[in-house]
Design a protein around this motif. Structure first.
Motif, mmCIF file in Angstrom:
data_model
loop_
_atom_site.group_PDB
_atom_site.id
_atom_site.type_symbol
_atom_site.label_atom_id
_atom_site.label_comp_id
_atom_site.label_asym_id
_atom_site.label_seq_id
_atom_site.Cartn_x
_atom_site.Cartn_y
_atom_site.Cartn_z
ATOM 1 N N ILE A 51 35.933 8.030 -23.204
ATOM 2 C CA ILE A 51 36.530 7.326 -24.345
ATOM 3 C C ILE A 51 37.646 8.152 -24.982
ATOM 4 O O ILE A 51 38.744 7.640 -25.227
ATOM 5 C CB ILE A 51 35.466 6.922 -25.387
ATOM 6 C CG1 ILE A 51 34.519 5.875 -24.788
ATOM 7 C CG2 ILE A 51 36.127 6.400 -26.666
ATOM 8 C CD1 ILE A 51 33.321 5.544 -25.646
ATOM 9 N N MET A 52 37.390 9.428 -25.237
ATOM 10 C CA MET A 52 38.432 10.247 -25.869
ATOM 11 C C MET A 52 39.643 10.417 -24.956
ATOM 12 O O MET A 52 40.785 10.435 -25.427
ATOM 13 C CB MET A 52 37.875 11.615 -26.287
ATOM 14 C CG MET A 52 36.849 11.527 -27.420
ATOM 15 S SD MET A 52 37.397 10.603 -28.884
ATOM 16 C CE MET A 52 38.572 11.750 -29.568
ATOM 17 N N ARG A 53 39.419 10.507 -23.642
ATOM 18 C CA ARG A 53 40.552 10.591 -22.716
ATOM 19 C C ARG A 53 41.345 9.295 -22.708
ATOM 20 O O ARG A 53 42.575 9.325 -22.612
ATOM 21 C CB ARG A 53 40.069 10.942 -21.316
ATOM 22 C CG ARG A 53 39.732 12.420 -21.206
ATOM 23 C CD ARG A 53 39.573 12.835 -19.773
ATOM 24 N NE ARG A 53 38.208 12.504 -19.367
ATOM 25 C CZ ARG A 53 37.767 12.547 -18.130
ATOM 26 N NH1 ARG A 53 38.554 12.889 -17.157
ATOM 27 N NH2 ARG A 53 36.517 12.249 -17.865
ATOM 28 N N ALA A 54 40.659 8.173 -22.817
ATOM 29 C CA ALA A 54 41.365 6.887 -22.873
ATOM 30 C C ALA A 54 42.191 6.786 -24.158
ATOM 31 O O ALA A 54 43.340 6.328 -24.129
ATOM 32 C CB ALA A 54 40.368 5.732 -22.784
ATOM 33 N N ALA A 111 38.698 2.802 -36.403
ATOM 34 C CA ALA A 111 37.929 1.553 -36.338
ATOM 35 C C ALA A 111 36.526 1.830 -35.798
ATOM 36 O O ALA A 111 35.532 1.311 -36.331
ATOM 37 C CB ALA A 111 38.650 0.525 -35.473
ATOM 38 N N ILE A 112 36.434 2.643 -34.761
ATOM 39 C CA ILE A 112 35.121 3.009 -34.206
ATOM 40 C C ILE A 112 34.278 3.698 -35.274
ATOM 41 O O ILE A 112 33.097 3.386 -35.448
ATOM 42 C CB ILE A 112 35.291 3.913 -32.971
ATOM 43 C CG1 ILE A 112 35.865 3.121 -31.798
ATOM 44 C CG2 ILE A 112 33.964 4.574 -32.586
ATOM 45 C CD1 ILE A 112 36.359 3.977 -30.642
ATOM 46 N N ASN A 113 34.895 4.630 -36.000
ATOM 47 C CA ASN A 113 34.157 5.369 -37.031
ATOM 48 C C ASN A 113 33.669 4.466 -38.156
ATOM 49 O O ASN A 113 32.604 4.716 -38.731
ATOM 50 C CB ASN A 113 35.005 6.516 -37.579
ATOM 51 C CG ASN A 113 35.164 7.639 -36.586
ATOM 52 O OD1 ASN A 113 34.318 7.841 -35.719
ATOM 53 N ND2 ASN A 113 36.267 8.360 -36.682
ATOM 54 N N ARG A 154 27.875 0.871 -39.475
ATOM 55 C CA ARG A 154 27.165 -0.382 -39.726
ATOM 56 C C ARG A 154 26.515 -0.914 -38.446
ATOM 57 O O ARG A 154 26.309 -2.118 -38.307
ATOM 58 C CB ARG A 154 28.126 -1.418 -40.291
ATOM 59 C CG ARG A 154 28.707 -1.058 -41.639
ATOM 60 C CD ARG A 154 29.634 -2.135 -42.194
ATOM 61 N NE ARG A 154 30.673 -2.547 -41.278
ATOM 62 C CZ ARG A 154 31.852 -1.949 -41.109
ATOM 63 N NH1 ARG A 154 32.137 -0.873 -41.804
ATOM 64 N NH2 ARG A 154 32.739 -2.416 -40.260
ATOM 65 N N SER A 155 26.195 -0.012 -37.533
ATOM 66 C CA SER A 155 25.638 -0.426 -36.246
ATOM 67 C C SER A 155 24.206 0.093 -36.094
ATOM 68 O O SER A 155 23.707 0.825 -36.948
ATOM 69 C CB SER A 155 26.512 0.123 -35.114
ATOM 70 O OG SER A 155 26.329 1.531 -35.002
ATOM 71 N N LEU A 167 40.870 12.449 -40.218
ATOM 72 C CA LEU A 167 41.638 11.488 -39.421
ATOM 73 C C LEU A 167 41.856 10.198 -40.200
ATOM 74 O O LEU A 167 42.944 9.612 -40.147
ATOM 75 C CB LEU A 167 40.932 11.192 -38.098
ATOM 76 C CG LEU A 167 41.731 10.335 -37.120
ATOM 77 C CD1 LEU A 167 42.960 11.093 -36.622
ATOM 78 C CD2 LEU A 167 40.859 9.891 -35.956
ATOM 79 N N ALA A 168 40.845 9.768 -40.934
ATOM 80 C CA ALA A 168 40.972 8.543 -41.722
ATOM 81 C C ALA A 168 42.026 8.681 -42.819
ATOM 82 O O ALA A 168 42.634 7.694 -43.226
ATOM 83 C CB ALA A 168 39.624 8.159 -42.325
#
Length: 161
Positions: free
Chosen positions: A30-33, A48-50, A55-56, A114-115
């Motif tokens: 994922i991080m490489r992508a 967005a993932i974070n 909430r998952s 990052l946010a």
């Protein structure tokens, strides 16, 4: 008490395996992508993932597994002569320090930084490059910690059987 210990070991073994799988996916592809796309898009995707992960089903698993590991480590210290105690202590300690403490002390602050960055601004690229390097490094630690903890809890189950 034995039933509660066995249930906690199953929760720990399965939970650590699931968490480790999520972390492994981030570390291995994922991080490489995200690094392969434009920095603004990578930053937006990771932010967005974070937000979504909070909430998952990941979060209850994160907390329940951490609690189970701490309980198992405490039981192991109180019942050191019991079969599987050393494996329970190892699993609980490695999981707590390598996954929980690492997440709270290292990965979450990186996520927060990052946010806060303007993904379109000049400062975005160096922040994104540092984020990817440091976040992934600590994510490798979390992956390994979850794998070791899961294996330790399975070993404890086998020793108690």
């Amino acid at each position: 008490m034995d039933t509660a210990i066995t249930a906690s070991l199953w929760i720990g073994a399965i939970g650590c395996g699931l968490l480790g799988g999520v972390f492994f996916a981030f570390s291995s592809f994922i991080m490489r992508a995200l690094a392969a796309i434009a920095p603004a898009a990578g930053i937006a995707a990771m932010n967005a993932i974070n937000r979504v992960i909070l909430r998952s089903w990941f979060m209850p698993l994160f907390w329940i597994t951490t609690l189970a590991g701490l309980i198992l480590a405490g039981i192991a210290m109180a019942r050191w002569d019991a079969p599987g105690a050393a494996a329970m202590l190892l699993g609980g300690a490695v999981h707590f320090v390598g996954m929980f403490v690492c997440t709270v002390a290292l990965n979450v602050p990186l996520n927060n930084a990052l946010a806060a960055v303007d993904s379109a601004g000049d400062a975005a690229l160096p922040v994104w490059q540092r984020y990817r390097r440091d976040w992934t490094r600590w994510n490798h630690v979390r992956t390994l910690a979850c794998a070791v903890a899961s294996a330790s809890f399975v070993l404890a189950l086998l020793q108690r059987a």
